[in-house]
Design a protein around this motif. Structure first.
Motif: not given
Length: 117
Positions: A27-37, A47-51, A55-60
């Motif tokens: 529900t927040g401003d979640l970005r891949l960079d924040d998650l990784a950090r 990204s590799h784990l998601f795809s 079988h889905i992209h992070f944003c999706d």
């Protein structure tokens, strides 16, 4: 063979951590960079784990969490679509409407009306 199994177990643990983090923060401003950090994992690995594994992209995936929450809120309250869109983490009503229509095949207002009937 033991090494390959360990990699898969590590990926599973990492995937669980990622999904739990996403469930807590979508529900927040979640970005891949924040998650990784925050999880100390490479954003490329995430990204590799998601795809490859999920079988889905992070944003999706994040948008799916948001839309499912929005559906629940649209069914359970007479709250405004705009308020619900922002409450579940979208930064604009336009984005919310576009993603909702793509995932559910109807607009949020149509969904809310159908749920009320």
């Amino acid at each position: 063979d033991v090494y390959k199994r360990q990699i898969r177990e590590d990926d599973l643990d990492t995937a669980r951590d990622i999904l739990a983090y996403c469930s807590e923060h979508y529900t927040g401003d979640l970005r891949l960079d924040d998650l990784a950090r925050d999880l100390h994992v490479s954003k490329f690995h995430i990204s590799h784990l998601f795809s490859e594994k999920l079988h889905i992209h992070f944003c999706d995936y994040i948008n799916t969490l948001r839309i499912e929450d929005a559906c629940s809120r649209l069914r359970d309250s007479a709250g405004s679509v705009t308020d619900i869109a922002f409450a579940v983490g979208f930064n604009s009503l336009r984005s919310f409407n576009r993603v909702f229509l793509r995932q559910k095949g109807m607009t949020p207002r149509q969904y809310q009306k159908a749920a009320a009937d």
